[in-house]
Design a protein around this motif. Structure first.
Motif, PDB file in Angstrom:
ATOM      1  N   TRP A 100       0.844  -1.182   0.000  1.00 53.98           N
ATOM      2  CA  TRP A 100       0.000   0.000   0.000  1.00 53.98           C
ATOM      3  C   TRP A 100       0.882   1.236   0.000  1.00 53.98           C
ATOM      4  O   TRP A 100       2.008   1.212   0.496  1.00 53.98           O
ATOM      5  N   GLU A 101       0.352   2.311  -0.525  1.00 53.69           N
ATOM      6  CA  GLU A 101       1.111   3.548  -0.623  1.00 53.69           C
ATOM      7  C   GLU A 101       1.550   4.011   0.761  1.00 53.69           C
ATOM      8  O   GLU A 101       0.790   3.961   1.729  1.00 53.69           O
ATOM      9  N   GLY A 102       2.805   4.427   0.856  1.00 52.76           N
ATOM     10  CA  GLY A 102       3.342   4.930   2.121  1.00 52.76           C
ATOM     11  C   GLY A 102       3.910   3.848   3.021  1.00 52.76           C
ATOM     12  O   GLY A 102       4.372   4.122   4.118  1.00 52.76           O
ATOM     13  N   GLU A 103       3.868   2.604   2.575  1.00 50.99           N
ATOM     14  CA  GLU A 103       4.396   1.503   3.387  1.00 50.99           C
ATOM     15  C   GLU A 103       5.533   0.840   2.625  1.00 50.99           C
ATOM     16  O   GLU A 103       5.443   0.626   1.426  1.00 50.99           O
ATOM     17  N   GLU A 104       6.586   0.501   3.354  1.00 51.37           N
ATOM     18  CA  GLU A 104       7.795  -0.051   2.745  1.00 51.37           C
ATOM     19  C   GLU A 104       7.663  -1.526   2.360  1.00 51.37           C
ATOM     20  O   GLU A 104       8.209  -1.977   1.391  1.00 51.37           O
ATOM     21  N   GLU A 105       6.941  -2.292   3.169  1.00 52.34           N
ATOM     22  CA  GLU A 105       6.864  -3.736   2.929  1.00 52.34           C
ATOM     23  C   GLU A 105       5.414  -4.190   2.855  1.00 52.34           C
ATOM     24  O   GLU A 105       4.493  -3.441   3.183  1.00 52.34           O
TER      25      GLU A 105
END
Length: 178
Positions: free
Chosen positions: A44-49
């Motif tokens: 998801w947007e804004g999440e690294e993993e």
């Protein structure tokens, strides 16, 4: 729904003898009773993993927010509530013993598209199965349908609609090579 022997006998005794009622009750008790939980794994947007997000199983719940043209994994946790010693299904007319398995089918009725298909071996305690799918390229509201079909018993099939709110694709991350 739990059914006691007395309840079943009161309904069937006028038509069947006690031995037949007893046999029917034993078969009903051995039918697989599954509890299901769904979640989707993805980026998801804004999440690294990759993260897991629980999916509402009823039509009244909020839609699951996903991104367009993105690969996600639908995880289906299957828990057998009535654990039994008997691993074989009731199929007296079949020539050999049958283990009751399941087919998981994910598709879109709207586009008449099959997205994922998987055969699952018998669930004795619990298992988590994964179906990989790609979200539609078009943004907006979409509905995927998950069918859970028994390969042994008629009438145990289940159908769940998974509502999705498709957002624009996540901007591709660029890597500076120099």
């Amino acid at each position: 729904m739990q059914c006691t022997y007395k309840q079943l006998a009161s309904i069937l005794t006028p038509e069947l003898d006690e031995g037949q009622v007893d046999q029917i009750y034993k078969v009903i008790r051995e039918l697989p009773d599954l509890k299901l939980e769904f979640f989707v794994r993805g980026c998801w947007e804004g999440e690294e993993e990759d993260k897991d997000r629980k999916i509402s199983r009823n039509d009244k719940g909020p839609p699951t927010v996903l991104h367009a043209d993105q690969e996600y994994t639908l995880c289906i946790k299957m828990i057998r509530l009535n654990q039994t010693r008997e691993r074989k299904g009731h199929a007296p007319k079949f020539s050999k013993a049958v283990e009751p398995g399941w087919f998981l089918v994910l598709g879109s009725i709207e586009t008449q598209e099959l997205l994922a298909l998987k055969r699952v071996m018998p669930v004795t305690h619990h298992t988590t199965q994964q179906l990989l799918f790609t979200t539609p390229a078009a943004t907006g509201c979409h509905v995927l349908t998950l069918y859970i079909m028994s390969d042994t018993y008629l009438g145990l099939d289940q159908q769940y609609n998974i509502k999705m709110d498709i957002l624009p694709p996540i901007a591709a991350k660029t890597v500076d090579m120099y």
